[in-house]
Write a protein that holds these residues in place. Structure first.
Motif, PDB file in Angstrom:
ATOM      1  N   GLU A 194       0.830  -1.202   0.000  1.00  0.00           N
ATOM      2  CA  GLU A 194       0.000   0.000   0.000  1.00  0.00           C
ATOM      3  C   GLU A 194       0.865   1.253   0.000  1.00  0.00           C
ATOM      4  O   GLU A 194       0.548   2.243  -0.677  1.00  0.00           O
ATOM      5  N   MET A 195       1.980   1.246   0.741  1.00  0.00           N
ATOM      6  CA  MET A 195       2.888   2.387   0.759  1.00  0.00           C
ATOM      7  C   MET A 195       3.485   2.632  -0.623  1.00  0.00           C
ATOM      8  O   MET A 195       3.545   3.775  -1.103  1.00  0.00           O
ATOM      9  N   LEU A 196       3.934   1.546  -1.282  1.00  0.00           N
ATOM     10  CA  LEU A 196       4.541   1.688  -2.620  1.00  0.00           C
ATOM     11  C   LEU A 196       3.534   2.220  -3.638  1.00  0.00           C
ATOM     12  O   LEU A 196       3.835   3.111  -4.429  1.00  0.00           O
ATOM     13  N   ILE A 197       2.326   1.656  -3.594  1.00  0.00           N
ATOM     14  CA  ILE A 197       1.311   2.077  -4.574  1.00  0.00           C
ATOM     15  C   ILE A 197       0.852   3.502  -4.286  1.00  0.00           C
ATOM     16  O   ILE A 197       0.616   4.293  -5.211  1.00  0.00           O
ATOM     17  N   THR A 198       0.742   3.860  -2.995  1.00  0.00           N
ATOM     18  CA  THR A 198       0.362   5.233  -2.644  1.00  0.00           C
ATOM     19  C   THR A 198       1.403   6.227  -3.138  1.00  0.00           C
ATOM     20  O   THR A 198       1.071   7.281  -3.694  1.00  0.00           O
ATOM     21  N   TRP A 199       2.680   5.892  -2.942  1.00  0.00           N
ATOM     22  CA  TRP A 199       3.761   6.764  -3.430  1.00  0.00           C
ATOM     23  C   TRP A 199       3.685   6.904  -4.952  1.00  0.00           C
ATOM     24  O   TRP A 199       3.811   8.003  -5.493  1.00  0.00           O
ATOM     25  N   SER A 200       3.460   5.790  -5.639  1.00  0.00           N
ATOM     26  CA  SER A 200       3.381   5.820  -7.108  1.00  0.00           C
ATOM     27  C   SER A 200       2.189   6.653  -7.576  1.00  0.00           C
ATOM     28  O   SER A 200       2.290   7.432  -8.533  1.00  0.00           O
ATOM     29  N   ARG A 201       1.055   6.498  -6.887  1.00  0.00           N
ATOM     30  CA  ARG A 201      -0.131   7.251  -7.300  1.00  0.00           C
ATOM     31  C   ARG A 201       0.093   8.743  -7.105  1.00  0.00           C
ATOM     32  O   ARG A 201      -0.266   9.554  -7.970  1.00  0.00           O
ATOM     33  N   ARG A 202       0.702   9.128  -6.003  1.00  0.00           N
ATOM     34  CA  ARG A 202       0.957  10.550  -5.780  1.00  0.00           C
ATOM     35  C   ARG A 202       1.931  11.106  -6.811  1.00  0.00           C
ATOM     36  O   ARG A 202       1.787  12.239  -7.275  1.00  0.00           O
ATOM     37  N   MET A 203       2.941  10.310  -7.183  1.00  0.00           N
ATOM     38  CA  MET A 203       3.880  10.775  -8.204  1.00  0.00           C
ATOM     39  C   MET A 203       3.189  10.943  -9.554  1.00  0.00           C
ATOM     40  O   MET A 203       3.474  11.898 -10.300  1.00  0.00           O
ATOM     41  N   MET A 204       2.268  10.034  -9.868  1.00  0.00           N
ATOM     42  CA  MET A 204       1.535  10.169 -11.125  1.00  0.00           C
ATOM     43  C   MET A 204       0.671  11.423 -11.124  1.00  0.00           C
ATOM     44  O   MET A 204       0.547  12.106 -12.147  1.00  0.00           O
ATOM     45  N   LEU A 205       0.089  11.750  -9.966  1.00  0.00           N
ATOM     46  CA  LEU A 205      -0.695  12.978  -9.876  1.00  0.00           C
ATOM     47  C   LEU A 205       0.190  14.210 -10.004  1.00  0.00           C
ATOM     48  O   LEU A 205      -0.212  15.216 -10.594  1.00  0.00           O
ATOM     49  N   VAL A 206       1.410  14.141  -9.459  1.00  0.00           N
ATOM     50  CA  VAL A 206       2.355  15.246  -9.614  1.00  0.00           C
ATOM     51  C   VAL A 206       2.731  15.425 -11.091  1.00  0.00           C
ATOM     52  O   VAL A 206       2.783  16.547 -11.612  1.00  0.00           O
ATOM     53  N   ILE A 207       2.990  14.307 -11.773  1.00  0.00           N
ATOM     54  CA  ILE A 207       3.329  14.365 -13.199  1.00  0.00           C
ATOM     55  C   ILE A 207       2.158  14.932 -13.995  1.00  0.00           C
ATOM     56  O   ILE A 207       2.329  15.762 -14.898  1.00  0.00           O
TER      57      ILE A 207
END
Length: 718
Positions: A194-207
């Motif tokens: 969940e931590m890894l996917i949450t980090w990835s989702r936030r990075m995608m939103l930043v992009i």
């Protein structure tokens, strides 16, 4: 050129800017050139097979790896070959068939697609919520990944709840240590994922936010640059800047609260069936509480919208004062206006503070009124669940009750956010209306990309031209008619408000809503491509803006692809070379904002050099020497004859002494033509001109110097 002509457009070679260090133009430069010429263009990477599948008969431009190019003019599908033609080959040259293997040796797939632009192109569509939605939807691949990540996070979030239910119902009852160990391991593994996917989702939103910001920046600046000049003249820069800046609030809403809320609400669809399966009565009460929250917020939407509009306007007014004070800081300091401006600033700040206080009081009510329903979704569900557990024939287990409470919180949170989203939607709509007020004006885009591009020689004629500024009671130009041949140096004189500068504005296409006809070389000015027209003019105003940068950069601003030698040549012609060489670093001397390290005469000569760098066929000097000292004015006047060689010049000046050398002088009064002729003739026959001349000199020079000029044509009505 071949591709553009196929779509009915002749490219303007003068508008093509190639850096001197480059051997071949980069794809973005070509795309920009095509778009500025009124065509749609995009650079893409295509494979040989994709090229074979294109059905259009329009030529396609292949950019080769050696810096060259080739045109795809046909396809031989039965033999698996593309038919290519050299862009520089004669029109009747036969195309050459090329196979895939041979083409791959010189082509990496870089392709320029070009077509005629459509009337309802993206650039001309209203700047509204639909436009922003299309921009967001253009990044649907990122949104898809975000949605997948959110679904995975929701599933991983449900897993610990199920584990807790199992712990309470099984481990505690049967004292199973092995089961507890397994549950803890599973929860830890789920937490890591969940931590890894949450980090990835936030990075995608930043992009996503970064890409949208880039596109918005480009689109907004492009739209602003196509708005007519008179729009900027009628509105304060600070107000425009603030209103345009509201677009980022809308972007934050789309990529922030809106996206996350809808993603969370979509995830509710996964959890609601589970809740109804566990306990339908409790599930219905959670939905009812969310519905009550929606009703409370909806009741306050209109008052909040009205208050938001007032706040936005107050912020705009405050920003305009700040920008205006900074822009005019020299005047503020010289006239000791600090206290006056500070008092005005204090007044705007006080008004904004008062509105913020009212907004805070108003927005507090819905926040307080929804609190009981929010608390119910957390604590109330537990109490009602306990009551059901005590009175029902099929009571919930302890683990089931706690699990329902935890899952209910995950469901209630997004539902509450969805209700609060209504208020955010209202704020976003108000911000978007502010942006639309600026950007949804009629632009000059069509005039900048369409129209004729004739070779201009400089013959000018006005035929029964009448023009009135917006809001004015009397016309600035009243049915004026005159004509001059190319190569003429024309002076414009008259009292203030007689229409001198208005004539130059019409010549440059700044104002186009006039009656009659303004022609250059016999072509109606409104039929000429506006960019081509303005690039044919060199313009020097009374107050000229110099950009932050070096002296050389300012001279080359109109043609950045030209060399240092071209800058020196233009400076020499403008009489600026002498003072530039005395500057600390010569042409590399840095000019600060407002050019405080240059005198007025030096700024004017640099502006003249900047106008001459494009070698214009027509040149306008609008009060270019009115604010200069006699020495600087004498330097510029001494160079007028050299600057006028081979081009038409229109000189506006209150000082008649600077117009004595003009071939012809047009005398205006209250928007009408009074007379047209050389200086000597006007002194003798024109009472208005003679009166102005006598006011400025005690010794009328009736033997004014003139040089031969074509006979003028004059037609005006009494």
């Amino acid at each position: 050129m071949t591709v553009a002509r196929y779509h009915g457009v002749d490219l303007d070679l003068s508008g093509f800017k190639l850096d001197v260090t480059e051997s071949a133009p980069a794809p973005p430069v070509l795309v920009d050139w095509f778009r500025r010429s009124g065509l749609w263009a995009r650079c893409v990477r295509l494979s040989f097979r994709q090229m074979m599948k294109i059905e259009s008969q329009a030529p396609v431009l292949l950019l080769l790896t050696d810096g060259g190019a080739a045109l795809v003019v046909g396809r031989s599908r039965e033999h698996g070959m593309l038919l290519l033609r050299d862009p520089y080959a004669p029109a009747g040259a036969a195309p050459v068939p090329v196979a895939e293997l041979s083409l791959k040796q010189v082509w990496d797939g870089t392709t320029l697609l070009v077509r005629a632009s459509r009337e309802d192109s993206e650039d001309e569509k209203p700047f509204d919520l639909a436009t922003l939605t299309r921009l967001v939807w253009g990044e649907k691949s990122i949104m898809r990944d975000v949605a997948i990540g959110s679904a995975t996070i929701t599933i991983l979030g449900v897993l610990p709840v199920l584990m807790i239910m199992t712990t309470l119902n099984t481990v505690v009852t049967y004292r199973s240590m092995n089961t507890l160990t397994l549950i803890v391991v599973i929860i830890l593994i789920a937490l890591v994922f969940e931590m890894l996917i949450t980090w990835s989702r936030r990075m995608m939103l930043v992009i996503l936010a970064n890409r949208l910001d880039t596109r918005l920046n480009l689109a907004i600046f492009d739209r602003l640059m196509t708005l007519p000049l008179d729009f900027f003249e009628r509105n304060q820069a600070g107000e425009l800047s603030y209103k345009v800046g509201q677009i980022y609030k809308v972007r934050e809403f789309l990529t922030g609260r809106l996206m996350t809320t809808f993603i969370d609400v979509a995830m509710v669809a996964l959890l609601l069936p589970v809740l109804f399966y566990m306990e339908a009565v409790l599930a219905w009460t959670v939905l009812a509480a969310a519905g009550c929250i929606v009703l409370v917020i909806a009741a306050f939407l209109k008052p909040l919208a009205n208050m938001t509009a007032k706040l936005v306007q107050a912020e705009s007014d405050k920003g305009s004062i700040l920008v205006e004070s900074i822009y005019g800081i020299r005047t503020v300091k010289s006239l000791c206006l600090e206290s006056t401006r500070a008092a005005e600033w204090d007044q705007r700040v006080a008004k904004l503070g008062e509105l913020n206080l009212k907004m805070g009081k108003l927005s507090n009510w819905p926040m307080v009124l929804v609190m009981p329903f929010e608390r119910y979704t957390v604590a109330g569900v537990l109490a009602l669940g306990a009551y059901i557990a005590l009175t029902s024939d099929n009571p919930l287990s302890l683990g089931g009750l706690i699990g329902f409470m935890m899952l209910g919180g995950r469901v209630a949170g997004p539902l509450v956010n969805l209700a609060k989203l209504l208020q955010d939607v209202q704020e976003a709509r108000e911000a978007l209306s502010q942006v639309g007020w600026v950007l949804n004006r009629e632009t000059e885009r069509r005039a900048l990309t369409h129209g004729l591009r004739p070779r201009l020689e400089g013959a000018i004629s006005f035929e029964d031209v009448t023009f009135k500024y917006e809001g004015a009671k009397t016309p600035a130009l009243d049915r004026i008619s005159f004509a001059i041949e190319s190569g003429t140096m024309l002076g414009l004189v008259g009292r203030s408000g007689s229409g001198k500068s208005t004539i130059t504005r019409l010549l440059m296409g700044i104002n186009r809503d006039y009656s009659g006809a303004v022609k250059i070389d016999g072509t109606d000015l409104r039929e000429i491509n506006l960019r081509h027209l303005r690039q044919s003019f060199g313009v020097v105003l009374q107050e000229n803006f110099l950009f932050r940068g070096t002296v050389k950069d300012n001279i080359l601003a109109g043609r950045p692809g030209l060399s240092f030698e071209d800058a020196v040549r233009a400076a020499r012609l403008a009489g600026a070379e002498e003072f530039i060489e005395r500057l600390p670093k010569g042409y590399e001397t840095w000019i600060q904002e407002g050019s405080p390290n240059l005198s007025g005469g030096q700024r004017q000569r640099l502006a003249i050099a900047r106008a001459l760098i494009v070698d214009p066929r027509l040149m306008i000097l609008d009060e270019a020497t009115s604010s200069l000292d006699p020495e600087s004015e004498a330097v510029i006047n001494a160079n007028l004859q050299r600057m006028a060689l081979g081009r038409t010049m229109v000189i506006v000046s209150h000082r008649l002494s600077s117009l004595v050398d003009c071939d012809l002088t047009l005398v205006l009064d209250r928007g009408k033509v009074v007379d047209l002729g050389p200086h000597r003739d006007l002194v003798e026959r024109c009472a208005v001109y003679r009166r102005l001349w006598l006011q400025q000199t005690s010794q009328p020079d009736v033997q004014g110097r003139t040089h031969a000029a074509p006979a003028p044509k004059l037609a005006h009505r009494g």
